[in-house]
Design a protein around this motif. Structure first.
Motif, PDB file in Angstrom:
ATOM      1  N   ALA A   1       0.831  -1.207   0.000  1.00  0.00           N
ATOM      2  CA  ALA A   1       0.000   0.000   0.000  1.00  0.00           C
ATOM      3  C   ALA A   1       0.865   1.255   0.000  1.00  0.00           C
ATOM      4  CB  ALA A   1      -0.936  -0.004   1.205  1.00  0.00           C
TER       5      ALA A   1
ATOM      6  N   TRP B   1       4.255  -3.209  11.145  1.00  0.00           N
ATOM      7  CA  TRP B   1       4.390  -2.429   9.920  1.00  0.00           C
ATOM      8  C   TRP B   1       5.785  -1.838   9.733  1.00  0.00           C
ATOM      9  CZ3 TRP B   1      -0.543   1.114   9.250  1.00  0.00           C
ATOM     10  CH2 TRP B   1      -1.648   0.309   8.988  1.00  0.00           C
TER      11      TRP B   1
ATOM     12  N   PHE C   1      -5.846   2.302   1.908  1.00  0.00           N
ATOM     13  CA  PHE C   1      -5.803   1.689   3.233  1.00  0.00           C
ATOM     14  C   PHE C   1      -7.195   1.254   3.688  1.00  0.00           C
ATOM     15  CE2 PHE C   1      -1.601   3.595   3.290  1.00  0.00           C
ATOM     16  CZ  PHE C   1      -0.858   2.618   3.943  1.00  0.00           C
TER      17      PHE C   1
ATOM     18  N   LEU D   1      -5.081   0.064  11.531  1.00  0.00           N
ATOM     19  CA  LEU D   1      -5.666   0.806  10.418  1.00  0.00           C
ATOM     20  C   LEU D   1      -6.657   1.853  10.911  1.00  0.00           C
ATOM     21  CD1 LEU D   1      -6.018  -2.156   7.933  1.00  0.00           C
ATOM     22  CD2 LEU D   1      -4.839  -0.001   7.442  1.00  0.00           C
TER      23      LEU D   1
ATOM     24  N   TYR E   1      -4.507   4.677  11.975  1.00  0.00           N
ATOM     25  CA  TYR E   1      -3.821   5.342  10.874  1.00  0.00           C
ATOM     26  C   TYR E   1      -4.773   6.200  10.051  1.00  0.00           C
ATOM     27  CZ  TYR E   1      -0.644   6.020   6.937  1.00  0.00           C
ATOM     28  OH  TYR E   1       0.158   6.571   5.962  1.00  0.00           O
TER      29      TYR E   1
END
Length: 344
Positions: free
Chosen positions: A78, A172, A207, A320, A323
């Motif tokens: 991504a 990540w 995302f 996620l 984020y």
């Protein structure tokens, strides 16, 4: 709107699903710990999947990221796609495209982005100063796309910047970006208005697509588990409460998916997509955490096992959520767009 994948998009999705399914196993993910699966990333790049994003567009990328999310594969797809390949292809100069895209396509270069802009980075004379608390996949990156306080976009070579490892909820390979008069090059030319907004919308959409896959994978595990786990002589899946919880999770997952598809489709069609991207991000943030919580709860006591595969989906879903941004913040931004008449 027609979200039916083209032959090229469907072929890329099927190829990604096969490679990710074969290599992103629970055992390999456990062995990778908090780092990137270098062998898997090499396989994806050898198959030409990152490079294909230029042809299959943002909607095609969302399809690839759904497959990644289903198995929580630890690769910077991504980030490299939205902050590298698409950003340079759409907004870079001819010289930048010729110089940067080959490495991004074949995986020898990895990009990430210090998004969204917070005003913490200032630019002066082609040098950047400021600190970004954490940037996803920074430890793998060769290039970082950094917006300054005026939302101009700058490319920084990772080797020129300071990067301190940061451990996140999800693995990540993140890092703290420290810029202290760090040399940078402007992406595109000075007249490149709207580049920041375009990259941000693409990132939110991508995302969100990744979150759709994470949720689908979590729900699939919960369905499989409750179908065979028995209580009082009957599978848990026959219980109405379990069925309702799974049905709600399914609807939430579909809402994330369809809003991500719409945002990607609008972007590929050259239409305004800022509002659609915010909508997708809101669903991915708010509904995403509901789904991964449900997936864990439907596993009962097994869901509390930190080594169980479903727990990885829980970690990714919550990361996620963080984020993409808090739901209230995303709604406030969307409300501002609507009030100004800047979105359809």
């Amino acid at each position: 709107m027609d979200f039916t994948p083209t032959e090229e998009q469907e072929a890329a999705r099927e190829l990604a699903a096969r490679i990710l399914g074969d290599l992103s196993t629970h055992e390999r993910l456990t062995a990778a710990g908090g780092g990137t699966d270098a062998e898997l990333w090499k396989a994806l790049c050898a198959a030409g999947l990152p490079a294909a994003v230029e042809e299959i567009g943002l909607l095609g990328l969302v399809l690839l990221l759904e497959e990644q999310g289903r198995v929580t594969a630890q690769v910077p797809l991504a980030a490299t796609a939205v902050y590298g390949i698409l950003a340079v292809a759409r907004h870079g100069t001819d010289e930048q495209r010729a110089r940067l895209l080959p490495g991004l396509r074949d995986g020898t270069a990895v990009a990430t982005g210090a998004f969204p802009a917070t005003g913490a980075v200032t630019a002066r004379g082609g040098r950047l100063t400021g600190t970004v608390t954490w940037v996803p996949w920074l430890r793998d990156a060769t290039h970082v796309l950094v917006p300054d306080a005026d939302r101009a976009l700058w490319l920084v070579r990772a080797e020129d910047a300071g990067a301190e490892p940061v451990e996140l909820t999800a693995p990540w390979s993140a890092g703290r970006l420290v810029l202290d008069g760090t040399p940078a090059e402007r992406l595109g030319d000075a007249a490149g208005e709207g580049a920041y907004e375009d990259v941000l919308a693409a990132a939110r959409t991508a995302f969100a697509g990744l979150q759709a896959g994470v949720c689908a994978g979590s729900l699939a595990r919960a369905v499989a588990y409750t179908s065979v786990r028995e209580q009082f002589g009957r599978p848990l899946a026959t219980r109405q409460a379990v069925q309702l919880r799974a049905a709600d999770a399914h609807m939430d997952t579909e809402s994330i998916r369809v809003t991500a598809y719409e945002a990607a489709w609008r972007s590929d069609a050259g239409l305004d997509c800022a509002g659609a991207a915010l909508t997708a991000a809101w669903w991915a943030s708010e509904a995403g955490k509901r789904v991964v919580h449900s997936g864990q709860h439907l596993h009962g006591g097994m869901g509390a096992d930190l080594d169980h595969p479903v727990h990885r989906h829980f970690l990714w879903g919550r990361q996620l959520d963080a984020y993409l941004g808090a739901g209230t913040e995303l709604l406030a931004e969307l409300g501002d767009l609507l009030a100004k008449g800047e979105t359809a």
